[in-house]
Design a protein around this motif. Sequence first.
Motif, mmCIF file in Angstrom:
data_model
loop_
_atom_site.group_PDB
_atom_site.id
_atom_site.type_symbol
_atom_site.label_atom_id
_atom_site.label_comp_id
_atom_site.label_asym_id
_atom_site.label_seq_id
_atom_site.Cartn_x
_atom_site.Cartn_y
_atom_site.Cartn_z
ATOM 1 N N LYS B 44 -113.695 -34.838 55.696
ATOM 2 C CA LYS B 44 -112.311 -34.412 55.422
ATOM 3 C C LYS B 44 -112.038 -34.310 53.933
ATOM 4 C CE LYS B 44 -110.627 -36.581 59.640
ATOM 5 N NZ LYS B 44 -109.494 -37.163 60.331
ATOM 6 N N GLU B 51 -101.038 -20.641 57.639
ATOM 7 C CA GLU B 51 -99.734 -20.079 58.009
ATOM 8 C C GLU B 51 -99.818 -19.160 59.221
ATOM 9 O OE1 GLU B 51 -97.553 -18.681 54.521
ATOM 10 O OE2 GLU B 51 -98.525 -20.217 53.292
ATOM 11 N N LEU B 62 -108.190 -17.418 61.110
ATOM 12 C CA LEU B 62 -108.353 -18.868 61.000
ATOM 13 C C LEU B 62 -109.748 -19.344 61.386
ATOM 14 C CD1 LEU B 62 -107.326 -21.732 60.505
ATOM 15 C CD2 LEU B 62 -106.195 -21.664 62.718
ATOM 16 N N MET B 66 -111.924 -21.737 58.957
ATOM 17 C CA MET B 66 -112.549 -23.003 59.365
ATOM 18 C C MET B 66 -114.042 -22.972 59.081
ATOM 19 S SD MET B 66 -110.646 -24.363 62.848
ATOM 20 C CE MET B 66 -111.273 -23.101 63.944
ATOM 21 N N THR B 72 -111.880 -28.238 60.207
ATOM 22 C CA THR B 72 -111.987 -27.867 61.614
ATOM 23 C C THR B 72 -110.949 -28.598 62.473
ATOM 24 O OG1 THR B 72 -113.582 -29.586 62.246
ATOM 25 C CG2 THR B 72 -114.492 -27.548 61.296
ATOM 26 N N TYR B 73 -110.655 -28.009 63.601
ATOM 27 C CA TYR B 73 -109.640 -28.582 64.498
ATOM 28 C C TYR B 73 -110.095 -29.933 65.044
ATOM 29 C CZ TYR B 73 -105.750 -27.979 67.893
ATOM 30 O OH TYR B 73 -104.588 -28.095 68.629
ATOM 31 N N GLY B 74 -111.419 -30.062 65.263
ATOM 32 C CA GLY B 74 -111.938 -31.339 65.746
ATOM 33 C C GLY B 74 -111.763 -32.442 64.707
ATOM 34 N N LYS B 75 -112.133 -32.157 63.477
ATOM 35 C CA LYS B 75 -112.001 -33.163 62.414
ATOM 36 C C LYS B 75 -110.544 -33.369 62.011
ATOM 37 C CE LYS B 75 -115.104 -31.231 59.807
ATOM 38 N NZ LYS B 75 -115.990 -30.902 58.675
ATOM 39 N N ALA B 76 -109.686 -32.466 62.460
ATOM 40 C CA ALA B 76 -108.235 -32.583 62.242
ATOM 41 C C ALA B 76 -107.854 -32.499 60.763
ATOM 42 C CB ALA B 76 -107.692 -33.866 62.886
ATOM 43 N N VAL B 78 -107.292 -29.495 59.534
ATOM 44 C CA VAL B 78 -106.623 -28.198 59.499
ATOM 45 C C VAL B 78 -105.413 -28.279 60.406
ATOM 46 C CG1 VAL B 78 -108.180 -27.334 61.325
ATOM 47 C CG2 VAL B 78 -106.831 -25.708 60.002
ATOM 48 N N ARG B 79 -104.325 -27.663 59.987
ATOM 49 C CA ARG B 79 -103.188 -27.522 60.904
ATOM 50 C C ARG B 79 -102.543 -26.157 60.678
ATOM 51 N NH1 ARG B 79 -97.656 -29.615 59.103
ATOM 52 N NH2 ARG B 79 -97.784 -29.497 56.842
ATOM 53 N N LYS B 80 -101.966 -25.644 61.755
ATOM 54 C CA LYS B 80 -101.266 -24.364 61.667
ATOM 55 C C LYS B 80 -99.791 -24.626 61.382
ATOM 56 C CE LYS B 80 -103.755 -21.997 65.347
ATOM 57 N NZ LYS B 80 -103.612 -21.192 66.557
#
Lengths: 202, 202
Positions: B44, B51, B62, B66, B72-76, B78-80
């Motif tokens: 991280k 956005e 996106l 990534m 990545t979404y798994g590692k959290a 990233v957020r939209k």
Amino acid sequence: MKKLDELFPIGLAFHGHKCPAMPMGLRAGLAAMRTLGVERAQDKELLLESETGKGHAAACFLDGLMTATGCTYGKANVRKLYYNKLAFTLIDARTGRAVRVAVKPDFFEKALASPFVQQRKAGVPPQEIPAEIADPLVERILGLPEAEFLEVGEVRTVEVPKGKGVFEARRCAGCGELTFVNKLRVGTDGELYCIPCSGYPD
Amino acid sequence: MKKLDELFPIGLAFHGHKCPAMPMGLRAGLAAMRTLGVERAQDKELLLESETGKGHAAACFLDGLMTATGCTYGKANVRKLYYNKLAFTLIDARTGRAVRVAVKPDFFEKALASPFVQQRKAGVPPQEIPAEIADPLVERILGLPEAEFLEVGEVRTVEVPKGKGVFEARRCAGCGELTFVNKLRVGTDGELYCIPCSGYPD
């Protein structure tokens, strides 16, 4: 269906470090796909509801799930439920057939006591955990009989949310940036603004 | 820093179809990384605020972001933000140095009028759009001078949210499944339940 040995290098390159949770996600994703009899989603043929969250051990599981199923954050056919559990539901978007897969509690409890997680608890970044610790755990996950660590539920049918794609975008009257129309907001002056320029919370 | 030609096959395999938006995300992610002088996140080390949203054209951007950044979404990490704009902010989690990158409106407007998007509007799944249409657009994105399509902002410093990792999990008193402790809820009987078993909304 892509094989585990094809998916593992893709997952590893995407994920960024070698850990046991990502391949656990690959295995679990493949188990769900086999149960439903579906191929990897090229677009949004599958939907994934992941019960994982953020900031907890083994959240990396989801990067394996995305890699296996083709349900990706960009394509928006995956969402997290933030239950902080290693479980998910895979849905065939065409038929609504769905299956829930969970990591078995006994197995998961032992995994959380593993030397990999001990190192993580002690503050070692995952990429710095010695290969002597990470590699055997990863190898074990890749070869483990499914029934030893996965609980695969019964196939059931769920309602699939419908919605049309948004292809129209206009320029924000504030910043001039192009914004898809469903997120343009009407300002007090009657002009159309993107969310940040509008000042509205959403 | 991984090169574009190494990242493209990874992005393509992860994403699931060949479209212009995913490689646009690769290019934009690399531009942000170069501006901050950072390597791809193995864990991280970087944070990404995208956005983009869901259900709009070019959201595939996106998946490229990534793949390039390792957020990545798994590692959290990233957020939209769901502004439905092709823009994002990349943050160096160690220093708070951050840069916003946006796709230029003129370029983006033309891209939305491309034959690829016309096919999508007409209901053709992306993987079924003929290679004669998709390939030249993808090739163009891969070779386009950055200034022709990307607006790279000034580097600024932002506050980086802190939070400790959750490594403790207990069994839910209802379903018996292992749940990370910050999502266990105290039931009216004083026992600890996972969110679905608790009946609480979150």
